[in-house]
Design a protein around this motif. Structure first.
Motif, PDB file in Angstrom:
ATOM      1  N   VAL A 288       0.887  24.202 -26.277  1.00  0.00           N
ATOM      2  CA  VAL A 288      -0.565  24.112 -26.122  1.00  0.00           C
ATOM      3  C   VAL A 288      -0.992  24.892 -24.873  1.00  0.00           C
ATOM      4  N   LEU A 289      -0.211  24.739 -23.835  1.00  0.00           N
ATOM      5  CA  LEU A 289      -0.560  25.305 -22.523  1.00  0.00           C
ATOM      6  C   LEU A 289      -0.773  26.821 -22.585  1.00  0.00           C
TER       7      LEU A 289
ATOM      8  N   CYS B 107       2.956  18.438 -21.808  1.00  0.00           N
ATOM      9  CA  CYS B 107       2.847  19.876 -22.144  1.00  0.00           C
ATOM     10  C   CYS B 107       4.110  20.433 -22.776  1.00  0.00           C
TER      11      CYS B 107
ATOM     12  N   GLY C 202      -0.408  21.836 -16.864  1.00  0.00           N
ATOM     13  CA  GLY C 202       0.389  21.087 -17.837  1.00  0.00           C
ATOM     14  C   GLY C 202       1.242  20.081 -17.089  1.00  0.00           C
TER      15      GLY C 202
ATOM     16  N   LEU D 250      -6.150  18.105 -23.179  1.00  0.00           N
ATOM     17  CA  LEU D 250      -5.507  18.341 -24.472  1.00  0.00           C
ATOM     18  C   LEU D 250      -4.192  17.564 -24.523  1.00  0.00           C
TER      19      LEU D 250
ATOM     20  N   ASP E 166      -3.324  19.645 -19.709  1.00  0.00           N
ATOM     21  CA  ASP E 166      -2.514  19.541 -20.936  1.00  0.00           C
ATOM     22  C   ASP E 166      -1.484  18.437 -20.701  1.00  0.00           C
TER      23      ASP E 166
END
Ligand SMILES: C[S@@+](CC[C@H](N)C(=O)[O-])C[C@H]1O[C@@H](n2cnc3c(N)ncnc32)[C@H](O)[C@@H]1O
Length: 290
Positions: A65-66, A60, A81, A135, A57
């Motif tokens: 998101v993490l 982060c 992250g 991500l 990630d």
């Protein structure tokens, strides 16, 4: 960390960004407005994470998101992250600990080059092919060289791995007068995109991804609806985000006048119940490593 940034020509810019987000970190997503957490959950859905997957990630932050990514991959998966800002990473670590997510960790580092600092202070980074998904939630457009970042992620992903990115589309035009009212008073903006930024159009981002070794890029655009109880909450929210950078650039002597000019415009935007709503377009782009 300083060691990592000293080696890159854009180190100073990144250092300033780390400090900006350090100042936001104590209140980021903590002023009673749901914004980044909702976007984080949506990005994880678009990435289609499966149990047991290994996730990076990038940028982060506090874990928007993490955390949902760690829940999606479960205890047999892993999520790393990485963020420039120690303050943001500290918040992400708190979120990980609160939820008992043993499969997740957050580290301070440069996500553009995927280098971070280990517990003993040495610079390190992941091996090629060690992730199933990368991500990037509302972060990649802050990187000075998103093309170099994408090329790096291509090598970090196992064949068929996904890169999933959330980023801003068209802002809510009803808010233009608010930003126009403040514009004469300040200079800086962390959100101003360079003219050649790939985040100026879907086609530009898709072609960057194709050039970086990704295939099948698809972008979905939706409304990001953010509701504020009223101007007071909006102001607290602005100072909890990178948007604070503009207000920090307003000279002390002009601040009162600038705030009054903005408040006059905010009043015009208020619903009968006093609330304010912004509806900005947000995009979710997913592509596969060739
Ligand atoms: C708007 S926040 C988004 C954070 C989080 N992904 C979220 O969805 O809430 C952008 C984050 O990107 C981080 N960032 C910007 N440039 C970075 C870089 N080169 N390396 C690591 N993190 C970076 C900032 O420190 C900040 O925490």
């Amino acid at each position: 960390m300083t060691e990592i940034l000293r080696r890159t020509p854009t180190g100073e810019l990144k250092w300033a960004l780390a400090q900006l987000f350090d100042r936001s970190a104590p209140t980021y997503e903590r002023v009673g407005v749901s914004h980044f957490d909702a976007l984080g959950r949506q990005l994880v859905e678009h990435a289609g994470l499966r149990e047991g997957e290994r996730v990076l990630d990038v940028g982060c932050g506090t874990g928007a998101v993490l955390v949902p990514a760690a829940l999606a991959v479960g205890p047999r998966g892993s999520v790393t992250g990485v963020d420039l800002s120690p303050g943001m990473v500290e918040r992400a670590r708190e979120a990980i600990a609160e939820q008992g997510l043993t499969q997740a960790r957050a580290v301070v580092g440069d996500a553009e080059t995927a280098e971070w600092t280990d517990a003993d202070g040495t610079a390190t980074g992941p091996a090629d092919g060690s992730f199933d998904a990368v991500l990037a939630g509302i972060s990649l457009f802050f990187f000075p060289h998103p093309d170099a970042a994408a090329a790096r992620y291509r090598t970090l992903l196992a064949p068929g791995g996904r890169l999933a990115v959330s980023w801003w589309g068209r802002p809510d035009a009803r808010w233009d007068p608010v930003f126009a009212a403040s514009a004469p008073y300040g200079t800086a903006s962390a959100h101003r995109l360079p003219d050649d930024s790939p985040f100026r159009s879907v086609d530009a981002l898709h072609s960057l991804l194709a050039d970086s070794g990704f295939t099948g890029a698809e972008t979905v655009e939706t409304d990001c609806v953010t509701r504020f109880q009223g101007p007071r909450q909006w102001w607290r929210w602005v100072w909890s985000t990178a948007g604070r950078q503009f207000w920090e650039s307003v000279p002390d002597g002009a601040r009162g006048e600038a705030i009054a000019a903005v408040n006059a415009e905010l009043d015009r935007l208020r619903a009968p119940d006093g609330s304010l709503t912004s509806v900005n377009k947000v995009r979710f782009t997913v592509a596969r490593a060739v």
